[in-house]
Design an enzyme around this catalytic site. Structure first.
Site, PDB file in Angstrom:
ATOM      1  NE  ARG A   1       9.296  -2.323   8.723  1.00  0.00           N
ATOM      2  CZ  ARG A   1      10.575  -2.853   7.772  1.00  0.00           C
ATOM      3  NH1 ARG A   1      11.710  -2.432   8.464  1.00  0.00           N
ATOM      4  NH2 ARG A   1      10.409  -3.731   6.787  1.00  0.00           N
TER       5      ARG A   1
ATOM      6  CE  LYS B   1       6.209  -7.885   8.939  1.00  0.00           C
ATOM      7  NZ  LYS B   1       7.182  -7.899   8.105  1.00  0.00           N
TER       8      LYS B   1
ATOM      9  CB  CYS C   1      17.967  -4.544   8.220  1.00  0.00           C
ATOM     10  SG  CYS C   1      17.645  -6.646   9.017  1.00  0.00           S
TER      11      CYS C   1
HETATM   12  C1  EPZ Z   1      11.428 -14.360   5.885  1.00  0.00           C
HETATM   13  O1  EPZ Z   1      12.795 -13.178   6.350  1.00  0.00           O
HETATM   14  C2  EPZ Z   1      10.204 -12.876   7.538  1.00  0.00           C
HETATM   15  N1  EPZ Z   1      10.007 -11.747   6.467  1.00  0.00           N
HETATM   16  C3  EPZ Z   1      11.148 -12.547   8.673  1.00  0.00           C
HETATM   17  O2  EPZ Z   1      10.477 -12.218   9.193  1.00  0.00           O
HETATM   18  C4  EPZ Z   1      11.708 -13.627   8.823  1.00  0.00           C
HETATM   19  O3  EPZ Z   1      11.957 -13.372  10.145  1.00  0.00           O
HETATM   20  C5  EPZ Z   1      12.727 -15.089   7.994  1.00  0.00           C
HETATM   21  O4  EPZ Z   1      11.302 -14.924   6.929  1.00  0.00           O
HETATM   22  C6  EPZ Z   1      12.752 -15.760   9.051  1.00  0.00           C
HETATM   23  O5  EPZ Z   1      11.553 -16.915   8.636  1.00  0.00           O
HETATM   24  C7  EPZ Z   1       9.256 -11.886   5.228  1.00  0.00           C
HETATM   25  O6  EPZ Z   1       8.232 -12.834   5.478  1.00  0.00           O
HETATM   26  C8  EPZ Z   1       8.587 -10.797   3.964  1.00  0.00           C
HETATM   27  P1  EPZ Z   1      15.138 -15.918   4.840  1.00  0.00           P
HETATM   28  P2  EPZ Z   1      13.959 -13.417   4.918  1.00  0.00           P
HETATM   29  O7  EPZ Z   1      15.722 -16.024   3.946  1.00  0.00           O
HETATM   30  O8  EPZ Z   1      12.513 -14.532   3.932  1.00  0.00           O
HETATM   31  C9  EPZ Z   1      19.835 -16.479   5.449  1.00  0.00           C
HETATM   32  C10 EPZ Z   1       9.446 -10.253  10.324  1.00  0.00           C
HETATM   33  O9  EPZ Z   1       9.587  -9.694  10.927  1.00  0.00           O
HETATM   34  N2  EPZ Z   1      19.707 -16.301   3.622  1.00  0.00           N
HETATM   35  O10 EPZ Z   1      14.400 -17.123   5.703  1.00  0.00           O
HETATM   36  O11 EPZ Z   1      14.674 -12.255   4.691  1.00  0.00           O
HETATM   37  C11 EPZ Z   1      20.062 -15.286   6.456  1.00  0.00           C
HETATM   38  O12 EPZ Z   1      20.357 -14.510   6.131  1.00  0.00           O
HETATM   39  C12 EPZ Z   1      10.485 -10.262   9.032  1.00  0.00           C
HETATM   40  O13 EPZ Z   1       7.951 -10.264   9.918  1.00  0.00           O
HETATM   41  C13 EPZ Z   1      20.577 -15.848   3.479  1.00  0.00           C
HETATM   42  O14 EPZ Z   1      22.049 -16.515   3.590  1.00  0.00           O
HETATM   43  O15 EPZ Z   1      14.528 -14.340   6.189  1.00  0.00           O
HETATM   44  C14 EPZ Z   1      18.793 -15.889   7.179  1.00  0.00           C
HETATM   45  O16 EPZ Z   1      19.930 -16.038   8.129  1.00  0.00           O
HETATM   46  C15 EPZ Z   1      12.371 -10.500   9.725  1.00  0.00           C
HETATM   47  N3  EPZ Z   1      20.549 -16.472   1.734  1.00  0.00           N
HETATM   48  C16 EPZ Z   1      18.374 -16.994   7.368  1.00  0.00           C
HETATM   49  O17 EPZ Z   1      18.550 -17.393   5.802  1.00  0.00           O
HETATM   50  C17 EPZ Z   1      19.488 -16.188   0.594  1.00  0.00           C
HETATM   51  O18 EPZ Z   1      19.483 -15.703  -0.024  1.00  0.00           O
HETATM   52  C18 EPZ Z   1      16.958 -17.533   7.097  1.00  0.00           C
HETATM   53  O19 EPZ Z   1      16.464 -15.771   6.439  1.00  0.00           O
HETATM   54  C19 EPZ Z   1      18.494 -16.125   1.613  1.00  0.00           C
HETATM   55  C20 EPZ Z   1      18.433 -16.057   2.979  1.00  0.00           C
END
Ligand code: EPZ
Length: 417
Positions: free
Chosen positions: A397, A22, A117
Site C-alpha cells: 500500500r 503517498k 483500522c
Molecule cells: C494521516 O492519517 C496519515 N494518512 C497517516 O499515515 C498518519 O499516521 C496520520 O495522518 C498522522 O500523521 C494520510 O495522510 C492518508 P489524523 P489521518 O487525522 O489523517 C484522531 C500511513 O502510515 N482523529 O492526523 O487519518 C485520530 O484518531 C498513514 O501512511 C479524531 O479523533 O490521521 C488520531 O488519533 C497511517 N477525529 C489523531 O486524531 C478526527 O476527525 C490523528 O489522526 C480525525 C482524527
C-alpha cells in the site's frame, strides 16, 4: 497471499531513488474533483492505495489518462456520481478525502464511513464538524456520511486535535466556499503544504499552509494545472533506518532531508552520519547503534509513521530506550512480531521499553499494518538467517517496488507466494 522472504545479515550499500509521497498523492488526486478542467499530476508513486483512489474517483466520473511519462491527467468535467461505496472505502481510509471536494463541487456527497483500522478507531468527527460549520447538512445513516450544501460558506474552524486528513478535507471544501475560512490548530505536515501548493496552482487563494493557522478565500471555480507530488519523506526515513540497522551506507536520491529534521536528528543521536545533499540524503551507519528515546507528536516533531521503524532500530542498538506513541491508540502491533525475532520489548500502555540485543534470529512473522510491515522488513534485514513476512499486501500500500529497491542496495529479499 504474497510473502517476503529475507536472508538477513547484509549491510545495505548503494543508491536508490525515492518515489512520490503517498500521503500527498492521495489528497492531490481528490483535488481533481474540484475543477472541471484537467489536473495533470506527475511523480505519482505506483502504490495500491493510489490505484484504489484512482478507481474510487473513476467511478464518480473522473476520466484518468496517462500523460505518456510518469504522470496522469485527471478530468472531472463529467462528474456524475458523488458517492464513495463501502466496498472501496473499507480498503482505504483516506477515501474520506473525497467528502470535502464533492460537497464543494457538487453540493452533495454520500461517502461510506471508513471504519476503524488496525492502529485505532480513527474517527472522522472533526471532518464532519468542520463541514457543518461551513453550512453543510450532514447525517450519518447505515454507515454512510450523507451531506448536502447548496454552497458552503467560509467559517472559522478550530479542530479539537491536529488532524492531517481533517485539515486537508476542510481546506479542499473551503477553496470554493463563499467567503473566508480560517482553520486553526491545523496540521502542519508537509503533505498539507503540498496539497495547498497544488490547489493554489489551480487558482485557489490559500495562505498559512504549513503553519497551524490556514486562511482560505473562496473562489467561484478553479482551473486546470500541473503538479509534481513531493518526495515521500516516510519512505526516505524507512530506507535510512534500514541502512542504519544493517550498518550500511546509502545515498537516497529524488528526495530531501528538508522535512525530516526530527528523524535525522534521532539517527544522528543513534550514531549515524547523515548528510543532506541538494537532491538527496546520504547516511553512513556506525558499527553499533545507540538506543534512542522517541516520542511521536504532530509535525514538525517525530512522525508516528516512523515509530515502528525506530523500534526495529532500537531492537539491535546498544542500551535501552523508550518509544512513546501519542497519536494512535494501538500502534505497537509490530512489537509482538519483533519479539518473535528475539527482540526484548516491554509494552506498558503507549510506552514501549526496548532493550537492544546482540542479534535477532530469523522467523516467520505477520504484517498487521503498513508501517509495522516496514519495521519487520528492517528487522528481517538484520536478523541472522531467514525471515518470512506474511500478509505483505500491507506493505504494497505504501512502498513502491520495495524488494527491487532493497535488492539494488544489496539485500537478499524476494517475493514468494
Ligand atoms: C494521516 O492519517 C496519515 N494518512 C497517516 O499515515 C498518519 O499516521 C496520520 O495522518 C498522522 O500523521 C494520510 O495522510 C492518508 P489524523 P489521518 O487525522 O489523517 C484522531 C500511513 O502510515 N482523529 O492526523 O487519518 C485520530 O484518531 C498513514 O501512511 C479524531 O479523533 O490521521 C488520531 O488519533 C497511517 N477525529 C489523531 O486524531 C478526527 O476527525 C490523528 O489522526 C480525525 C482524527
Amino acid at each position: 497471499m504474497d510473502k517476503l522472504l529475507i536472508q538477513g545479515g547484509s549491510p545495505l550499500h548503494g543508491e536508490v531513488s525515492i518515489s512520490g509521497a503517498k500521503n500527498a498523492a492521495l489528497p492531490i488526486l481528490c483535488a481533481s474533483l474540484l475543477s472541471a478542467e484537467p489536473l495533470h499530476v506527475t511523480n505519482l508513486p505506483h502504490l495500491n492505495d493510489v490505484s484504489t483512489m484512482l478507481r474510487l474517483i473513476g467511478q464518480m466520473g473522473v476520466e484518468v489518462t496517462m500523460d505518456g511519462s510518469d504522470g496522469l491527467i485527471l478530468n472531472s468535467h463529467d462528474l456524475n456520481n458523488p458517492a464513495a461505496p463501502y466496498d472501496m472505502v473499507k480498503t482505504m481510509r483516506a477515501s474520506i478525502l473525497v467528502l470535502g471536494p464533492l460537497l464543494a463541487r457538487c453540493g452533495e456527497a454520500k461517502v461510506s464511513l471508513p471504519g476503524g483500522c488496525a492502529i485505532g478507531a480513527r474517527p472522522v468527527d472533526q471532518h464532519i464538524k468542520g463541514l457543518q460549520a461551513m453550512g453543510a447538512e450532514i447525517r450519518v445513516e447505515n454507515g454512510y456520511v450523507i451531506a448536502q450544501a447548496s454552497r458552503l460558506k467560509g467559517a472559522r474552524i478550530v479542530t479539537d486535535m491536529v488532524t492531517v486528513t481533517g485539515t486537508e478535507n476542510l481546506m479542499m471544501a473551503a477553496v470554493l466556499a463563499e467567503g473566508e475560512t480560517i482553520i486553526e490548530n491545523a496540521a502542519r505536515e508537509p503533505e498539507v503544504l503540498d496539497l495547498a501548493n497544488c490547489l493554489t496552482s489551480m487558482g485557489a487563494h490559500i495562505s498559512g499552509a504549513g503553519t497551524d493557522s490556514i486562511k482560505i478565500r473562496g473562489v467561484e471555480r478553479l482551473h486546470g494545472a500541473s503538479h509534481a507530488v513531493m518526495p515521500d519523506r516516510i519512505e526516505t526515513g524507512t530506507y535510512l533506518c534500514a541502512a542504519a540497522a544493517t550498518r550500511g551506507a546509502v545515498r537516497l536520491t529524488n528526495t530531501s532531508a528538508d522535512y525530516l529534521d526530527s528523524v535525522v536528528q534521532k539517527l544522528r543521536e543513534a550514531g549515524c552520519d547523515v548528510l543532506a545533499e541538494p537532491d538527496g540524503i546520504v547516511l553512513k551507519a556506525p558499527q553499533r547503534l545507540k538506543a534512542v528515546n522517541v516520542r511521536t507528536e504532530p509535525y514538525p516533531a517525530f512522525p508516528t509513521d516512523m515509530q515502528a521503524q525506530f523500534m526495529a532500530i532500537n531492537c539491535v542498538a546498544e542500551g535501552s530506550a523508550v518509544i512513546r506513541e501519542t497519536i494512535f491508540e494501538n500502534r505497537f502491533m509490530h512489537a509482538v512480531e519483533l519479539i518473535r525475532l528475539g527482540a526484548d520489548i516491554k509494552i506498558d500502555a503507549n510506552n514501549a521499553l526496548v532493550t537492544g540485543v546482540q542479534h535477532l534470529n530469523g522467523a516467520t512473522v505477520m504484517a498487521t499494518d503498513l508501517r509495522a510491515s516496514a519495521s519487520l522488513v528492517i528487522a528481517g534485514l538484520v536478523a541472522q538467517g531467514e525471515t518470512l513476512i506474511e500478509r505483505i499486501y500491507h506493505l504494497d500500500r505504501g512502498y513502491e517496488r520495495i524488494e527491487e529497491k532493497l535488492t539494488r542496495l544489496g539485500a537478499s529479499v524476494r517475493r514468494v507466494r
